[in-house]
Design a protein around this motif. Structure first.
Motif, PDB file in Angstrom:
ATOM      1  N   LEU A  22      42.273  45.215  37.268  1.00 50.96           N
ATOM      2  CA  LEU A  22      42.465  46.568  37.767  1.00 50.96           C
ATOM      3  C   LEU A  22      43.389  46.619  38.983  1.00 50.96           C
ATOM      4  N   ALA A  23      43.270  45.650  39.875  1.00 49.66           N
ATOM      5  CA  ALA A  23      44.147  45.637  41.040  1.00 49.66           C
ATOM      6  C   ALA A  23      45.597  45.388  40.629  1.00 49.66           C
ATOM      7  N   LYS A  53      48.623  48.871  50.713  1.00 48.90           N
ATOM      8  CA  LYS A  53      47.334  49.457  51.044  1.00 48.90           C
ATOM      9  C   LYS A  53      46.988  49.245  52.517  1.00 48.90           C
ATOM     10  N   ARG A  65      51.410  50.265  39.132  1.00 48.71           N
ATOM     11  CA  ARG A  65      51.619  51.712  39.290  1.00 48.71           C
ATOM     12  C   ARG A  65      52.452  52.007  40.530  1.00 48.71           C
ATOM     13  N   LEU A  66      52.108  51.322  41.621  1.00 52.41           N
ATOM     14  CA  LEU A  66      52.858  51.517  42.861  1.00 52.41           C
ATOM     15  C   LEU A  66      54.278  50.978  42.740  1.00 52.41           C
ATOM     16  N   TYR A  78      50.633  44.897  46.636  1.00 58.59           N
ATOM     17  CA  TYR A  78      49.527  45.852  46.627  1.00 58.59           C
ATOM     18  C   TYR A  78      48.741  45.791  47.932  1.00 58.59           C
ATOM     19  N   ASP A  93      47.310  51.011  31.557  1.00 58.38           N
ATOM     20  CA  ASP A  93      46.240  50.214  30.986  1.00 58.38           C
ATOM     21  C   ASP A  93      46.781  48.828  30.639  1.00 58.38           C
ATOM     22  N   ARG A 124      47.805  54.821  36.550  1.00 61.11           N
ATOM     23  CA  ARG A 124      47.682  53.371  36.459  1.00 61.11           C
ATOM     24  C   ARG A 124      47.837  52.939  35.002  1.00 61.11           C
ATOM     25  N   GLN A 133      46.912  46.281  37.767  1.00 58.03           N
ATOM     26  CA  GLN A 133      47.362  47.537  37.174  1.00 58.03           C
ATOM     27  C   GLN A 133      47.757  48.542  38.251  1.00 58.03           C
ATOM     28  N   GLU A 134      46.963  48.633  39.301  1.00 59.72           N
ATOM     29  CA  GLU A 134      47.293  49.554  40.390  1.00 59.72           C
ATOM     30  C   GLU A 134      48.552  49.106  41.125  1.00 59.72           C
ATOM     31  N   ALA A 193      41.558  48.799  45.293  1.00 55.90           N
ATOM     32  CA  ALA A 193      40.951  49.349  44.074  1.00 55.90           C
ATOM     33  C   ALA A 193      39.481  48.949  43.980  1.00 55.90           C
ATOM     34  N   ASP A 194      38.672  49.883  43.500  1.00 52.49           N
ATOM     35  CA  ASP A 194      37.260  49.638  43.213  1.00 52.49           C
ATOM     36  C   ASP A 194      36.463  49.253  44.449  1.00 52.49           C
TER      37      ASP A 194
END
Length: 246
Positions: free
Chosen positions: A187-188, A234, A194-195, A230, A204, A202, A190-191, A242-243
């Protein structure tokens, strides 16, 4: 590498045949140390100069994050799933004290109750025993996975009961140093994509796999760059990872 904070597993179907038109690459030299990582970063920068220059300007050189190889490394990743970093360290410490050295043969000789007292869940005990049996039967050679292309190595691992896609990819990347493994279900990651690509949503796992084709045969290096980017973005923004990770 702080697996729980950075890389929560995203469940997805294990990879079968590559997408139509995909090119498969034999793995190059493993990412074994800072020198090999530096050389791989430069190869990736030459391959995707505009994007990598932008990401590296923010992130700086990505960390190596090598982990123990072989059964011990895979066991540590299994232990870390769905628990806090502190809990994972405590459980792993007890497991290493009870099964010393931590290898497939010795784990197979230890009873389930002893493993439960280490803090392992029933599912994790089943997964570690399945890996140990596969090694004993000759069905799995963890060391030789680095010689396979990323898809073949991934399939060999997820064929083992209890070893999911995220676990397989993290093992290949950080325990074996496979240069082209890629944890598209993370997930991180994927994020981070996105950035990096300025996407509205985001991506998949399937879309991220397609985006990552541009980085073959250095996808594991690109993943390190994306994770570092990332964290840097952040941290600058003051937003949580993320999460709920930090």
């Amino acid at each position: 590498m702080a697996d729980k904070r950075m890389h929560k597993p995203g469940r997805r179907a294990s990879r079968g045949k590559p997408p139509p038109g995909a090119r498969l690459y034999r793995p190059g030299p493993p990412i074994a140390d800072e020198a090999s990582l530096g050389a791989a970063v430069e190869a990736l920068r030459a391959q995707d100069p505009e994007l990598m220059a932008r990401l590296l300007a923010v992130a700086g050189p990505p960390p190596l994050r090598r982990r123990a190889p072989g059964f011990a490394g895979l066991a540590a990743i299994v232990v870390s799933q769905q628990v806090s970093v502190a809990s994972a360290r405590a459980i792993l410490g007890r497991l290493e004290a009870r099964v010393a050295p931590l290898d497939a043969e010795r784990l197979a000789a230890v009873g389930d109750e002893d493993l439960r007292t280490c803090g392992l869940s029933a599912a994790k005990i089943r997964a570690l025993r399945a890996v140990a049996r596969a090694i004993a039967d000759g069905a799995l050679d963890l060391d030789r996975l680095a010689e396979l292309d990323a898809e073949g190595a991934h399939r060999a691992l997820v064929a083992i009961t209890g070893i999911g896609p995220w676990t397989a990819d993290i093992f290949l990347m950080f325990c074996l140093g496979h240069p082209d493994a890629f944890a598209a279900g993370d997930l991180a990651l994927q994020e981070a994509a996105r950035l990096a690509f300025d996407l509205e949503a985001r991506p998949d796992a399937a879309r991220l796999e397609r985006l990552a084709e541009r980085w073959r045969p250095w996808r594991a290096v690109a993943a390190r760059v994306l994770w570092a980017y990332y964290r840097a973005v952040k941290a600058r923004s003051g937003m949580a990872l993320a999460d709920g990770s930090s």
